[in-house]
Design a protein around this motif. Structure first.
Motif, short mmCIF file in Angstrom:
data_model
loop_
_atom_site.label_atom_id
_atom_site.label_comp_id
_atom_site.label_asym_id
_atom_site.label_seq_id
_atom_site.Cartn_x
_atom_site.Cartn_y
_atom_site.Cartn_z
N ASN A 26 40.51 39.64 47.19
CA ASN A 26 40.45 38.32 47.82
C ASN A 26 39.01 37.88 48.04
OD1 ASN A 26 43.13 37.21 48.30
ND2 ASN A 26 43.49 38.99 49.58
N ASP A 27 38.18 38.84 48.46
CA ASP A 27 36.77 38.54 48.68
C ASP A 27 36.07 38.19 47.37
OD1 ASP A 27 34.45 38.60 50.61
OD2 ASP A 27 33.75 40.09 49.17
N ALA A 28 36.42 38.92 46.30
CA ALA A 28 35.82 38.65 44.99
C ALA A 28 36.21 37.25 44.48
CB ALA A 28 36.25 39.72 43.99
N ILE A 29 37.50 36.89 44.65
CA ILE A 29 37.95 35.55 44.23
C ILE A 29 37.23 34.47 45.04
CG2 ILE A 29 39.94 33.99 44.17
CD1 ILE A 29 41.71 36.44 43.63
N LYS A 30 37.08 34.74 46.33
CA LYS A 30 36.39 33.78 47.20
C LYS A 30 34.94 33.56 46.74
CE LYS A 30 35.18 33.09 52.07
NZ LYS A 30 35.24 33.69 53.43
N ASN A 31 34.29 34.63 46.27
CA ASN A 31 32.88 34.56 45.88
C ASN A 31 32.71 34.50 44.36
OD1 ASN A 31 31.53 34.93 48.58
ND2 ASN A 31 32.77 36.79 48.52
N LYS A 32 33.74 34.05 43.66
CA LYS A 32 33.70 34.05 42.20
C LYS A 32 32.55 33.20 41.66
CE LYS A 32 37.09 32.18 39.79
NZ LYS A 32 38.39 32.01 39.10
N GLN A 33 32.31 32.07 42.27
CA GLN A 33 31.23 31.20 41.80
C GLN A 33 29.87 31.85 41.96
OE1 GLN A 33 31.60 28.43 40.04
NE2 GLN A 33 33.79 28.90 40.16
N GLU A 231 55.99 51.90 39.36
CA GLU A 231 55.21 52.32 40.54
C GLU A 231 54.46 51.11 41.06
OE1 GLU A 231 52.76 55.50 39.24
OE2 GLU A 231 54.43 56.80 38.67
N VAL A 232 55.11 50.36 41.94
CA VAL A 232 54.60 49.06 42.38
C VAL A 232 53.23 49.18 43.02
CG1 VAL A 232 55.04 47.06 43.86
CG2 VAL A 232 56.93 48.19 42.68
N ASP A 233 53.05 50.17 43.89
CA ASP A 233 51.79 50.31 44.61
C ASP A 233 50.64 50.57 43.65
OD1 ASP A 233 50.69 50.34 47.31
OD2 ASP A 233 50.12 52.40 46.86
N SER A 234 50.88 51.41 42.64
CA SER A 234 49.84 51.71 41.65
C SER A 234 49.57 50.50 40.76
CB SER A 234 50.25 52.91 40.81
OG SER A 234 50.33 54.08 41.59
N VAL A 235 50.62 49.73 40.46
CA VAL A 235 50.43 48.51 39.66
C VAL A 235 49.46 47.58 40.37
CG1 VAL A 235 51.56 46.45 38.75
CG2 VAL A 235 52.70 48.66 38.57
N GLU A 236 49.72 47.33 41.64
CA GLU A 236 48.82 46.46 42.43
C GLU A 236 47.41 47.01 42.44
OE1 GLU A 236 50.18 45.47 46.34
OE2 GLU A 236 52.26 45.56 45.73
N LYS A 237 47.31 48.30 42.72
CA LYS A 237 45.99 48.94 42.86
C LYS A 237 45.16 48.80 41.58
CE LYS A 237 44.00 53.59 43.23
NZ LYS A 237 44.29 55.03 43.39
N TYR A 238 45.71 49.19 40.44
CA TYR A 238 44.91 49.23 39.22
C TYR A 238 44.67 47.83 38.65
CZ TYR A 238 45.34 54.30 39.26
OH TYR A 238 45.26 55.61 39.60
N TYR A 239 45.67 46.95 38.69
CA TYR A 239 45.42 45.58 38.24
C TYR A 239 44.37 44.91 39.12
CZ TYR A 239 49.16 45.30 34.74
OH TYR A 239 49.94 45.46 33.62
N ALA A 240 44.41 45.17 40.43
CA ALA A 240 43.43 44.59 41.34
C ALA A 240 42.03 45.12 41.05
CB ALA A 240 43.81 44.89 42.80
N LEU A 241 41.91 46.42 40.79
CA LEU A 241 40.60 47.00 40.44
C LEU A 241 40.06 46.38 39.15
CD1 LEU A 241 41.18 50.78 41.26
CD2 LEU A 241 39.64 49.21 42.46
N SER A 242 40.96 46.19 38.19
CA SER A 242 40.55 45.57 36.93
C SER A 242 40.09 44.13 37.16
CB SER A 242 41.73 45.60 35.95
OG SER A 242 41.38 44.96 34.74
N ALA A 243 40.84 43.39 37.98
CA ALA A 243 40.48 41.99 38.26
C ALA A 243 39.15 41.90 39.00
CB ALA A 243 41.58 41.33 39.09
N ILE A 244 38.91 42.81 39.96
CA ILE A 244 37.65 42.82 40.70
C ILE A 244 36.48 43.04 39.74
CG2 ILE A 244 36.29 44.10 42.40
CD1 ILE A 244 38.95 44.70 43.85
N SER A 245 36.64 44.01 38.84
CA SER A 245 35.57 44.30 37.88
C SER A 245 35.29 43.09 36.99
CB SER A 245 35.98 45.51 37.03
OG SER A 245 34.98 45.80 36.08
#
Length: 542
Positions: A26-33, A231-245
């Motif tokens: 969320n913080d990364a999306i907020k500071n995307k610009q 594995e829902v929790d792992s799906v969120e975790k790894y997709y989120a890490l990928s999106a942050i990167s």
């Protein structure tokens, strides 16, 4: 009821670790610009250092560097610099340069949705005439061409072509390279060998940092495997890490945000799904990645509809809340009127009790004043005692420090005399008479001041000892060594090391004195020193 409403509206379905990662997202999306500006500034600074007299080869490498910066950031700009390299390669008749630029252009065209143009370029490139170093680029471009094409058609033939060119790519890549390992893992995933792929990806993840461009791909593939394994929790975790990167590296051609949006939509978190969808569409449009834009448009219509329905539901709930507040307001007005009437009754009764309350107030005032005076006297007495104790403690420390300085001074002069610099000074200063006299005077002053504060100390201390072991002082003696030790304890100096330093005795001697005194005590050995601390505060005779 409010708690239940909030629980339904904001379900909890993530672990604490995943929640932390999502908060970072969320913080990364907020500071995307901000990350986009950093990328643009880096490119601008690179452009500023361009020299006006670059050779054709240097110009080609300069354009190549800008292509790499723009490739996953702004494809139109990347196309511009690739076309410049095509002209340079034509002018210099550099076939390898031309082939590389053509492969890069074909890849950019396929990601931009220009499939025919991309295919035409690829058909004009003859694989058997390519330099060996360009074969990986050739197979990657073909594989990604079919991946982009398949994103909109989902054809089995295209999937076979993707696998075919991936196998060819594995045949020319260095087996020790990261690209080889990732492509091999993708092949394992294609063959549904998820356990093998996950194990290899986790190994790569430990070796990669989040600022590595391949980090996003590694975590994306882990998220894909977790999704296949439900594995829902792992799906969120790894997709989120990928999106942050991706966001932090300003990579606009990304897939993790779209996949994560679908996950949140399935979990019922429409707000997060909508936020991620908006972000993914903005990235795809900014980079002009046509195939991702088409994919996101399908997802967006579904999520946007759900979001609008949720907003409508919120408005309905808000109206319900307003109605409840209005009813509560009416109830409050009725309650205020009732309370007002009750207060009038109380006021009438209060008038009858006024005289009695006045008398009680006067008596209470007198008691309060007396109590305040007593508290003030107690505070003054406590402060006086505290000042005395603080003063005497500081005085003793200063005296002890002064004697230590004299002793150090004597030692220094003694060393000089030992060197036979001044024979007369050596004989005088070798004597410890001065220190002994100072110590005697210090202890005498200590005894006088302490007994002024606690005049009955010796008597009260003896009351704590059995009769035959009570201390009898010599003629003219105020305190002896044992009494001085416990006088220091009465002042709050309970550390044997400090007591030994002050009285110039060894630590074992102090321990022996304290142990011997406890053994002679008439009270419990464990309570003896605590009773010493109370001398002067309570009557020990009782």
């Amino acid at each position: 009821m409010l708690f239940l409403i909030l629980l339904v509206r904001f379900p909890v379905y993530s672990s604490n670790a995943t929640d932390t990662i999502l908060a970072r997202l969320n913080d990364a999306i907020k500071n995307k610009q901000h990350y986009v500006r950093l990328k643009e500034d880096r490119i601008l600074n690179f452009k500023k250092i361009k020299s006006a007299d670059l050779s054709q080869e240097q110009e080609y490498n300069y354009n190549l560097a800008l292509y790499k910066e723009y490739q996953k950031f702004h494809s139109d700009s990347a196309i511009l610099y690739v076309k410049k390299n095509i002209k340079i390669a034509e002018g210099l008749h550099k076939k390898d340069w031309m082939d590389l630029a053509q492969l890069q252009l074909a890849n950019l065209y396929s990601s931009s949705g220009k499939y025919r143009e991309s295919e035409a370029i690829l058909k004009n490139i003859r694989r058997n005439e390519l330099h060996k170093s360009l074969l990986p680029n050739y197979y990657i471009t073909y594989r990604e061409f079919y991946e982009h094409y398949n994103a909109n058609s989902n054809s089995k033939d295209f999937i076979k072509q993707i696998a075919k060119y991936r196998d060819s790519l594995l045949g020319v890549l260095n087996p020790n390279s990261l690209d080889y390992k990732i492509n091999k893992i993708q092949k394992s995933i294609y063959q549904s060998q998820f356990d093998i792929a996950e194990k290899e990806l986790l190994t790569l993840l430990k070796e990669s940092k989040d600022d590595n461009p391949q980090y996003a791909m590694i975590t994306y593939l882990l998220g894909y495997i977790a999704m296949k394994s439900h594995e829902v929790d792992s799906v969120e975790k790894y997709y989120a890490l990928s999106a942050i990167s991706d966001i932090k590296q300003a990579i606009k051609d990304n897939a993790s945000q779209q996949e994560l949006a679908l996950v949140f939509y399935e979990l019922g978190d429409v707000d997060m799904a909508y936020k991620l969808t908006q972000s993914a569409i903005e990235d795809a449009l900014y980079c002009n990645v046509q195939f991702r834009t088409l994919l996101m448009s399908q997802v967006y219509s579904i999520i946007n509809t759900a979001y609008l329905e949720r907003e409508a539901q919120r408005k309905s709930e808000l109206k319900l809340y307003l109605l409840c507040i209005s009813l509560l307001s009416v109830f409050l007005i009725v309650a205020v009127i009732y309370v007002y009437k009750q207060m009038k009754k109380v006021s009438r009764i209060r008038g009858e009790l006024y005289e009695t309350s006045q008398k009680l107030a006067e008596l209470n005032k007198g008691i309060t004043e007396a109590n305040n005076q007593l508290q003030e006297r107690n505070a003054q007495l406590w402060e006086s005692n505290h000042i005395k104790e603080e003063y005497i403690a500081h005085f003793f420390n200063l005296c002890s420090a002064y004697i230590n300085k004299l002793e150090n001074y004597r030692v220094i002069l003694n060393k000089k005399a030992t060197a036979k610099q001044f024979d007369e000074i050596y004989r005088i200063l070798k004597s410890t008479t001065l220190v002994d006299n100072e110590l005697e005077e210090l202890y005498k002053n200590f005894d006088i001041i302490f007994l002024n504060i606690y005049p009955s100390f010796v008597k009260d201390f003896n009351l704590l000892l059995i009769t035959e072991e009570q201390i009898v002082l010599k003629q003219g003696e105020l305190l002896n060594t044992e009494l001085r030790i416990f006088a220091l304890i009465r002042l709050g100096i309970t550390d044997s090391v400090k007591i030994a330093a002050f009285l110039r005795y060894s630590l074992s001697t102090i321990y022996n004195y304290r142990t011997r005194a406890r053994n002679k005590a008439i009270v419990s050995r464990s309570d003896f020193e605590e009773m010493v601390m109370k001398i002067g505060l309570i009557s020990l005779k009782s």
